[in-house]
Design a protein around this motif. Structure first.
Motif, short mmCIF file in Angstrom:
data_model
loop_
_atom_site.label_atom_id
_atom_site.label_comp_id
_atom_site.label_asym_id
_atom_site.label_seq_id
_atom_site.Cartn_x
_atom_site.Cartn_y
_atom_site.Cartn_z
N HIS A 193 0.84 -1.20 0.00
CA HIS A 193 0.00 0.00 0.00
C HIS A 193 0.87 1.24 0.00
N ASP A 194 0.32 2.32 -0.52
CA ASP A 194 1.02 3.59 -0.52
C ASP A 194 1.29 4.05 0.91
N ALA A 224 -4.54 5.18 2.58
CA ALA A 224 -3.72 4.20 1.86
C ALA A 224 -4.10 2.78 2.25
#
Length: 271
Positions: A193-194, A224
């Protein structure tokens, strides 16, 4: 608890570089558990699950009742003398030869790295610090590298996102150990995930001193995590869980984070 707290003037804190590779001992018969103050107050079930995981490996777990904070909040806020007194008490409690297992990478990092700075002018105490640092392990690190666990997944297929404390990543490589344990679970798909390596905004006293900045950071973090498509969030740091879960609740989201110890025990038939 991450140590991103704003420090007092002239109180710059820089962790020593990780020693690599670290020499891992054979699995012991006894260990200490340092529960951390946040786990003790807000996530006691995670502490009990950590104990069950260790006991399942044939290890007797000792929990000194007088233990308290590792001293990190005071240390990162520039209150060196107060942090030193807290640390001195932990050094006395966790003396001996048993490993000290900590279900938090940032608190383990305090033991392993920052106590050296606290007691740099006390040669006699430094011997105690050296002993504690050599015997300190974050929980995932201990399970993976010392116990050499082989996990058998009993749960249904699930997609999860792993969050690691930013200080735990830098000082203890907690993200590496957590990923390796999750990879052993056949039914678990870990999603990237970011903002994975970024701070959630907790930082102990930082979230109180800088609430607007902290709030913006946790907003990015939760967005995110939600955007990853994960059905569950796993973390090995209770400070981060406290912050992230609080944000999820405020946002009206059903997604919640769970401590890695609880997740591993649940997935492997422990409860």
């Amino acid at each position: 608890m991450s140590h991103q707290t704003a420090a007092a003037p002239n109180a710059t804190r820089v962790a020593p570089p990780l020693q690599a590779p670290r020499s891992y001992p054979a699995k012991p018969s006894d260990v200490f558990l340092f529960g951390t103050c946040v786990l003790d107050l807000f996530f006691p079930d995670a502490g009990m699950d950590a104990i069950r995981l260790l006991e399942r490996e044939g290890i007797k777990v000792h929990f000194p009742q007088a233990q308290s904070c590792c001293g990190q909040p005071a240390y990162t806020s520039g209150y060196t003398e107060e942090a030193r007194e807290v640390a001195r008490a932990q050094l006395a409690l966790f003396a001996g030869e048993w490993p000290v297992v900590v279900p938090s990478g940032s608190c383990a990092g305090m033991f392993r790295h920052h106590y050296f700075e606290l007691f740099k002018d006390e040669p006699g105490t430094l011997k105690q610090v050296e002993s504690l640092a050599a015997r300190t392990f974050e929980l995932a690190e201990f399970l993976l590298e010392v116990c050499r666990v082989k996990l058998a997944d009993t749960g249904a297929p699930v997609k999860v996102a792993l969050h690691t404390s930013c200080s735990a990543r830098r000082e203890m490589n907690t993200h590496v150990h957590g990923r390796a344990l999750l990879a052993q679970l056949q039914g678990v798909e870990r999603l990237d995930h970011d903002h994975e390596s970024e701070c959630c905004g907790f930082g102990g006293a930082f979230s109180v001193r800088m609430p607007d900045i902290s709030g913006a950071m946790v907003k990015d973090k939760t967005a995110a995590l939600k955007g990853s498509g994960a059905a569950e969030v796993v973390s090995a740091d209770c400070g981060c869980l406290l912050n992230i879960n609080g944000a999820f609740e405020k946002q009206g989201e059903s997604l919640r984070g769970e401590h890695l110890a609880s997740f591993l025990l649940r997935r492997t038939g422990g409860k």
